[in-house]
Scaffold this active site. Structure first.
Site, mmCIF file in Angstrom:
data_model
loop_
_atom_site.group_PDB
_atom_site.id
_atom_site.type_symbol
_atom_site.label_atom_id
_atom_site.label_comp_id
_atom_site.label_asym_id
_atom_site.label_seq_id
_atom_site.Cartn_x
_atom_site.Cartn_y
_atom_site.Cartn_z
ATOM 1 C CG HIS B 72 -2.037 0.960 1.132
ATOM 2 N ND1 HIS B 72 -1.856 2.317 1.048
ATOM 3 C CD2 HIS B 72 -3.371 0.756 1.072
ATOM 4 C CE1 HIS B 72 -3.037 2.922 0.952
ATOM 5 N NE2 HIS B 72 -3.977 1.994 0.953
ATOM 6 C CB THR B 142 -9.626 28.964 -49.795
ATOM 7 O OG1 THR B 142 -9.930 29.443 -51.094
ATOM 8 C CG2 THR B 142 -9.510 30.134 -48.826
ATOM 9 C CG HIS B 143 -11.312 25.139 -51.069
ATOM 10 N ND1 HIS B 143 -12.069 24.486 -50.128
ATOM 11 C CD2 HIS B 143 -11.860 26.371 -51.203
ATOM 12 C CE1 HIS B 143 -13.043 25.279 -49.733
ATOM 13 N NE2 HIS B 143 -12.953 26.428 -50.350
ATOM 14 C CB SER B 269 20.235 6.648 -46.015
ATOM 15 O OG SER B 269 19.171 5.852 -46.460
ATOM 16 C CE LYS B 274 12.779 14.148 -49.990
ATOM 17 N NZ LYS B 274 11.752 13.198 -49.577
ATOM 18 C CD GLU B 281 7.268 14.937 -42.739
ATOM 19 O OE1 GLU B 281 6.688 14.603 -43.776
ATOM 20 O OE2 GLU B 281 8.430 14.557 -42.463
#
Lengths: 408, 408, 408, 408
Positions: B72, B142-143, B269, B274, B281
């Site tokens: 306890h 927009t969109h 790799s 990039k 993310e």
């Protein structure tokens, strides 16, 4: 009709989300815009009045017919109002979502007034029950096990407090609209020589809404997610109440029970004797649905760039569903609390079931006699005798009185 | 260690949830209780001081060793403090959850101070960027489609506003504790001849917490669900910012980009060229997790009777996870906003990509010339010419200035 | 009508969940039960035929009228069929949920046939597009950044594969009913001198359903949660497709676009030039709703004792919503895939945007020339030249051919 | 350590997710790739053997040190293996996620073996209890109300069936890997003159994994979402069992109870007499957390283009959490089922509590005597007498025997 909020679980609040009311509220937004244009001198008073007075003449059917041709709901509405008013000074400078999002603010404001009224009633019903049961001693339970004596007043008092906390949040909600153009720059108003921010302020003040400090094409979904969250917490408190009724109505416990009309109500088809807590089970079932409605609302906060449309289709579902079903639950809960049956013999029988629960008091007495805490614990564990439950109630009556006084 | 908040996504706020801090805070609660007992005359001043001064001597290891025998945790803590203080007047009248829930209130209060500090920093970083980009004209979308020109200042201003709205909610949070005994009757205090409500008031005031009007064995989980919801909305706003960075960093758009250290950082790799928006993310990935944490919190509102334990194991997860990961996200977002790269050539190139977006202005001009809205629409649809984008910015600069002024 | 699946997003599958079809299916269950009773000799053939032939005479309106008096839907149905057939040998031995849960099995079976038909169509549309675009070279993107060349055939092929994986799960679904009485003991059948398990087997075989090995009052909700999960994964794959369309339709990328009828469709009310991916955004919006429907389904697995009713009210919502909206999404996705516009110039322009993506090939060549991997990486990082993208496609064409061959 | 799966709820399955095992499995993937390269002739046998034999020499610490410099975990691993093997022919043609996703497949496969083993044990424990209680007559309950007699064997038999249904799904799971390069084209392999699909087939066969028909940079998250769903349904069935134990252990019912060691276990600190179903409450608490883990898994299905990273950070949480906590729950449930205490006197007492439940049988008898169903219902409602409960058990014994026979 398939969804049960259309019929089975429908309340009067559902009308707010019908096409007819949507159209009316959007027309109100267009009229408020025309009034603002008139006040800053872009259109004439007679033009504004022409537009205003045409509102009752616009029929939903006509708008729908135009929409079939143009495939754009707001442009169909504008056309219908133009036709009815014979005035072309409508919607000037506005983008569709200036109308749609402001209309949504109006819908939620209408809904919230009804919710607040009926949630106040539920709170009052709970408070009345708190008062009428404040001397009704019962066993308190933790982990489904008998713990220590308390009163029913404490149960109802806690629910009154929780419902009141929800009510306070709902009462201080701000509802927003916007009139800031396609990406929030007010450019279309400013290019007409007006001050867009003034126009927005006038329109929203006229409609009883608030203006966000800044927008893109739509009002931030942060506010909507909060409002839906606050409604959902109401459902969660009602779920707690309903679960307690279900548990206390169990055959072996049977301290309280949902109202049951013997004459008109059939029990189970094979077991006609049963007295099932159907209404409480129904409330728990709906809560499982409502809790999840917060997730699309939270996901909708994050739209791309100055907006995308990935909120629209799910808001058509989660907004009316959360509002209608929460309202239905509030009304059902009010009914249940009002009509609850109490079986005092069972309450008393259960209270005396666990003699050993009185051991705690013994331990406290030993401490007062001068024993250390650990020592008293050991003594009490072996030797204690049955006592009058009411001597274990501590401040129960005073807490309940304070609760009633503060929440009334 | 497996969970990434232990290490990879850990911030200093995590220490609040370590066993060591839990123990210390619970000892503080026991000391505050002893002080209250002393003030109402149940124990002597020297006993209280003995207890208070023993706190630094209690070692987590000792508590753990006692727990192994007694199974306890709170009784182990009490024993360890008793041993250290050589005084047996500890924990008198309290139930375990008086200590545990009050400790939780203290943890959340500690956490909220850090969250508020760093969220204010994020707001300030956003406001600085709002100011520095208020003249940086870009295309609004927009969109996913080009709509009308606006400024980067408007984007940052909107985020500043949204973060500030979250900050305001967090700043007004109340944190609760309790000292009302096993089922909320205060019976164990009252049976000692004390007034339990006075004891609770003294203990919580000493600790800087608030007392609920009424409780059962625990503080209503309504409050916890709200606090976690408010943290989660912070994550959702950061998700929105991160998603915008990811979209604007796309190869074809490339208007802004996350900071990137060429020297030390490897790209992919197989594709070393990039420049991936990994940090953004990562923030979006964590938000998917955090949103769902509101569901157990809402389910926990509805415990049975005077409490069950079906909240405990999941709160061990969702509370630290929501606090730590939200704090991590706030710090990461601050870094991203501060170090964001802007590619003005691309901003300008994209702005001029869609000549036809300027048609709207033409339509407004035709309306001013006296054409009706429908007519102007048709004329503009066929004939319009390229214009200077800045003439489409409406009140952009003024909105941004107002936003900075109000939020600073 | 408020919920958009009643109208705006309705498909023919919705009829399955209308009261009329529910009633008809429940009558079919009662007839199958009567047939089983006849076959084991409990009732006479003419009684069974009387019951069977009365089905077309039972009107929903009559059942509703009886229900208003008895407040029990199944007993109302039994009464109406008794009235229409003038035979009282109906529903013998059955409990309400024998009828209701078996009817649910029939509804889901009907729904699944339509879903499978239209999902197969979607798969075929995807496969056709896979074939027609297998030579359409484009840039592949990871993290929103240009990575390496690939073909559109690979994109469509992957979606075909994923949809096919969903289809396979749906095709092997078992649908269950039950006829085991109030707590799963078959006692009411056995007490009539029948063998309850034989009755259940006969009834379910007649209806084309399967019998669970064991039940309590209802069929385990484990099976329902799985079926809804499988439908939701279909929505999630469609969400992925829709999101890809939205991203590839961005103004700056504009490689593909949703169909757009210039003549009849209005763009934005202030920006008539825009070509928004409204249908794809709509699909993403609905997915946010559908994903959450798995949660009540999972919560419903854990009902108390031999059942409670906390599944019922939410199943009235989540079952039709998941079925109807998933079916709507499948049909919309089929339309989108079929009518998708391709802008080959933009595909080619984007493909050549990132010269440096060809560096990878250089690195591989250096390895073949004998350089170690780390060394080749460093060389390639500094020196590489533009190459023909098609030389980077690897097995793309062969994978696509294999994919088409296996999935057709 | 803060998260309770690190310690408090940890089982041996957690080791699978430790860095050490991750590294080892990734090295295995690199070795399998080297073997494939050797078999098709790209590298020499001695090179492959050099690589293979170096695996035990790679230390996690070294990899971490390299990662601190390169900021890329896979490149650090490759460097460490290169250093240890003194061979540079490692990772040729692979992209990071070829290694990472294949490693994930291996982790899940390892985990599933342990899960299946312990879930089979749980099933067997349930079947044993089914057998030992098949003659233990008890009252069946619906809606918390007494319904009709049944046996404990039926309860355990149903759970055995449900757990077995989960087990069957887990046993037929396919685990996937990939070796298809940066966007799924196999280009980097093909450009080396190899056939990428052959390489992938060889690598995955060596590792005991399956190859998807087609991939982009990663294996479709559809498969992962299904596997996690299947684990979560196990938790939901255990939740159902735990909830039943909690309900049947209530003070007023007390038919069964969790094991409780009087000597070593303290009850509540103020109420030492209590016997709380802590372990069962703990299982219900964890289920609330686990259910929500399906949502990020479903959201992760829809990544952008050939992949983004918005799955990664949340998968670091939901994968180990779902696996470890489900495994912990399985082991706890096995213990509970094995050690459950039965209180036969209370079972019998409760069984005879509701005389009126026997009315159903009366109704059936009246039907056999020739009364119509509606008439018999009315007669039975007024007049019935107590009967021996065992005569209401129908096929209970036979169902249980069949269940044991089929599931063993």
């Amino acid at each position: 009709m398939i969804h049960p909020f259309e019929d089975r679980y429908r309340t009067e609040i559902a009308d707010i989300f019908e096409e007819q009311n949507r159209m009316l509220l959007m027309l109100n937004v267009e009229v408020a815009l025309a009034k603002a244009h008139f006040e800053v001198g872009l259109i004439r008073k007679d033009e504004y009045l022409q537009i205003k007075e045409a509102v009752p003449k616009v029929k939903l059917e006509d708008v729908k017919n135009i929409e079939k041709k143009t495939h754009h709901d707001i442009m169909a509405l504008v056309q219908a109002l133009t036709d009815a008013s014979k005035c072309d000074k409508i919607h000037i400078g506005a983008t569709s979502y200036d109308i749609v999002d402001t209309m949504l603010g109006l819908q939620l404001k209408q809904a919230n007034e009804i919710i607040i009224k009926d949630l106040s009633l539920l709170k009052n019903n709970l408070l009345e029950k708190t008062e009428s049961t404040k001397n009704l001693v019962c066993i308190g339970r933790t982990h489904g096990q008998h713990a220590l004596p308390m009163t029913y007043g404490l149960k109802f008092g806690l629910w009154s407090y929780e419902i009141n906390e929800c009510l306070k949040e709902l009462e201080k909600t701000s509802f927003y609209g916007k009139m800031s153009g396609a990406v929030g720059t007010f450019a279309s108003f400013d290019n007409l020589g007006e001050d867009g921010q003034v126009i927005q302020k006038k329109v929203l003040a006229e409609l009883g809404l608030e203006a966000p400090l800044i927008t893109n094409q739509i009002v931030s979904r942060l506010f909507l997610s909060r409002y839906l969250f606050n409604l959902i917490t109401v459902a969660c408190i009602i779920d707690k109440i309903a679960r307690e009724i279900r548990n206390l109505q169990r055959t072996e416990i049977f301290e309280i029970a949902e109202p049951f009309k013997k004459s008109s109500q059939a029990g189970s088809s094979t077991m006609p004797h049963k007295r099932n807590p159907h209404k409480s089970e129904n409330l728990c079932a709906l809560t499982k649905r409502l809790r999840t409605n917060i997730l699309p609302a939270l996901e909708n906060i994050s739209l791309e760039h100055e907006r995308d449309l990935t909120n629209s289709a799910n808001e058509r579902i989660i907004i009316p569903e959360t509002v209608i079903l929460t309202h239905y639950m509030i009304k059902q809960a009010s009914f249940l609390i009002n009509e609850l049956d109490f079986f005092n013999d069972n309450i008393s029988k259960n209270l005396h079931l666990s003699q050993n629960i009185y051991m705690e008091k013994k331990m406290m007495e030993l401490i007062k006699e001068g024993y250390g805490r650990q020592e008293a614990y050991k003594l009490a564990k072996d030797k204690f005798e049955q006592q009058d439950p009411e001597s274990y109630l501590g401040s129960s009556f005073r807490i309940v009185d304070k609760c009633i006084k503060e929440l009334k």
